[in-house]
Design an enzyme around this catalytic site. Structure first.
Site, PDB file in Angstrom:
ATOM      1  N   ASP A  19     -20.630  29.897 -14.335  1.00 52.80           N
ATOM      2  CA  ASP A  19     -19.268  30.721 -14.632  1.00 52.80           C
ATOM      3  C   ASP A  19     -18.877  31.391 -13.438  1.00 52.80           C
ATOM      4  O   ASP A  19     -19.694  31.796 -12.384  1.00 52.80           O
ATOM      5  CB  ASP A  19     -19.478  31.750 -15.637  1.00 52.80           C
ATOM      6  N   ASP A  76     -17.727  27.847  -9.339  1.00 52.60           N
ATOM      7  CA  ASP A  76     -16.446  27.738  -9.802  1.00 52.60           C
ATOM      8  C   ASP A  76     -16.138  26.137 -10.062  1.00 52.60           C
ATOM      9  O   ASP A  76     -16.168  25.361  -9.180  1.00 52.60           O
ATOM     10  CB  ASP A  76     -15.429  27.982  -8.718  1.00 52.60           C
ATOM     11  N   ASN A 109     -18.064  23.330 -21.450  1.00 51.33           N
ATOM     12  CA  ASN A 109     -17.285  24.289 -22.286  1.00 51.33           C
ATOM     13  C   ASN A 109     -16.114  24.938 -21.317  1.00 51.33           C
ATOM     14  O   ASN A 109     -15.193  25.580 -21.959  1.00 51.33           O
ATOM     15  CB  ASN A 109     -18.197  25.345 -22.869  1.00 51.33           C
ATOM     16  N   TYR A 124      -2.556  22.466 -20.094  1.00 50.99           N
ATOM     17  CA  TYR A 124      -3.947  22.770 -20.907  1.00 50.99           C
ATOM     18  C   TYR A 124      -4.000  21.783 -21.855  1.00 50.99           C
ATOM     19  O   TYR A 124      -5.034  20.908 -22.015  1.00 50.99           O
ATOM     20  CB  TYR A 124      -3.821  24.008 -21.338  1.00 50.99           C
ATOM     21  N   LYS A 138      -6.792  18.762 -22.357  1.00 54.01           N
ATOM     22  CA  LYS A 138      -7.653  18.728 -23.602  1.00 54.01           C
ATOM     23  C   LYS A 138      -7.710  17.304 -24.403  1.00 54.01           C
ATOM     24  O   LYS A 138      -8.665  16.839 -24.853  1.00 54.01           O
ATOM     25  CB  LYS A 138      -7.409  19.849 -24.443  1.00 54.01           C
ATOM     26  N   VAL A 184     -10.073  30.184 -32.290  1.00 47.09           N
ATOM     27  CA  VAL A 184     -11.326  30.653 -32.587  1.00 47.09           C
ATOM     28  C   VAL A 184     -10.980  32.214 -32.042  1.00 47.09           C
ATOM     29  O   VAL A 184     -10.275  32.435 -30.845  1.00 47.09           O
ATOM     30  CB  VAL A 184     -12.405  30.230 -31.490  1.00 47.09           C
ATOM     31  N   THR A 213     -12.125  34.748 -30.306  1.00 41.89           N
ATOM     32  CA  THR A 213     -12.908  35.244 -29.144  1.00 41.89           C
ATOM     33  C   THR A 213     -12.382  36.579 -28.690  1.00 41.89           C
ATOM     34  O   THR A 213     -11.173  36.898 -29.191  1.00 41.89           O
ATOM     35  CB  THR A 213     -12.974  34.367 -28.108  1.00 41.89           C
TER      36      THR A 213
END
Length: 255
Positions: free
Chosen positions: A47, A70, A97, A162, A166, A195, A197
């Protein structure tokens, strides 16, 4: 039923296996790291968020290893994967992920920002998968799980970069499953709904978006990271040994 104490499944085939998670410091990724560690797996994760990554690894103990990375830098990503394999042993589960759903309008997308959206949301999934494939082949097989998004199928706006990335993950999953299948490497795509989060709750979710969820989900409960993690565990375990090239939706019945 949700809200009542439950005992979820354990997977003996995951015990002692090496699992790599990209984007594992917070959010869904951190939940995956926790859940695989609880199954007795050796878990490595990468991460760009060093502070939270180091804290999570320290919390979970010696079976969990964090390497700062990265994922937009393919060379850095490949070096991080190689480092985790040296430390933890041959990887047989990869969870792609890492992602970033920063909102943007069509007019804001110049060439550099478009390329960045592809790099952070799509490109690294291919290169991480390609890096681990020879290791999985030598081990007799493995499971690659790519994280897609419900956003590619519903009425969201201000996310064209995005969403395009995806959607591409779904096509990539199918073709890689076909090409890697002879080596007993399974490739699946998990498509979560919205979700809850910590980042979504603090930065994105509004009363209007909650109403949007309520109108569209069949189930009234909010989707939480552990709901997605339990599907990912099953796809990583031998229990799903003949499942590949599929999109697995966990969205409360939105699609």
């Amino acid at each position: 039923m949700k809200g009542e104490p439950v005992a979820y499944a354990t997977y003996p085939s995951l015990e002692g296996r090496t699992v790599i998670v990209t984007g594992g410091s917070t959010g869904l990724g951190a939940e995956f790291v926790r859940q695989f560690a609880a199954q007795g797996a050796r878990v490595g994760f990468v991460d760009i968020d060093v502070v939270n990554g180091e804290a999570l690894a320290a919390e979970l103990g010696e079976s969990v290893c964090f390497v700062p990375c990265d994922v937009r830098d393919v060379g850095d990503l490949e070096r991080a994967i190689d480092d985790l394999v040296r430390r933890l042993g041959p990887v047989t589960v990869l969870i792609n992920n890492a992602a970033h759903d920063e909102r943007h309008s069509i007019d804001q997308l110049d060439v550099d920002y478009w390329d960045d959206r592809m790099a952070v949301n799509l490109r690294h999934q291919f290169f991480a998968s390609r890096r681990v494939a020879p290791v999985m082949k030598a081990a007799g097989g493995g499971s690659i799980i790519n994280l897609g998004s419900i956003s590619a199928h519903i009425d969201l706006v201000d996310l064209v970069g995005y969403i395009t990335a995806k959607a591409g993950i779904e096509g990539m999953t199918r073709t890689m499953a076909r090409e890697l299948g002879p080596d007993r490497i399974r490739v699946n795509c998990v498509i979560p709904g919205w979700v809850m989060t910590e980042r979504q709750l603090s930065q994105v979710v509004t009363p209007e978006s909650l109403a949007h969820i309520e109108r569209n989900q069949c189930l009234v409960d909010r989707l939480n990271p552990d709901d997605v993690a339990r599907l990912v565990l099953w796809l990583a375990a031998d229990d799903s040994a003949m499942c590949t090239a599929q999109n697995w939706v966990v969205d409360g019945g939105w699609l």
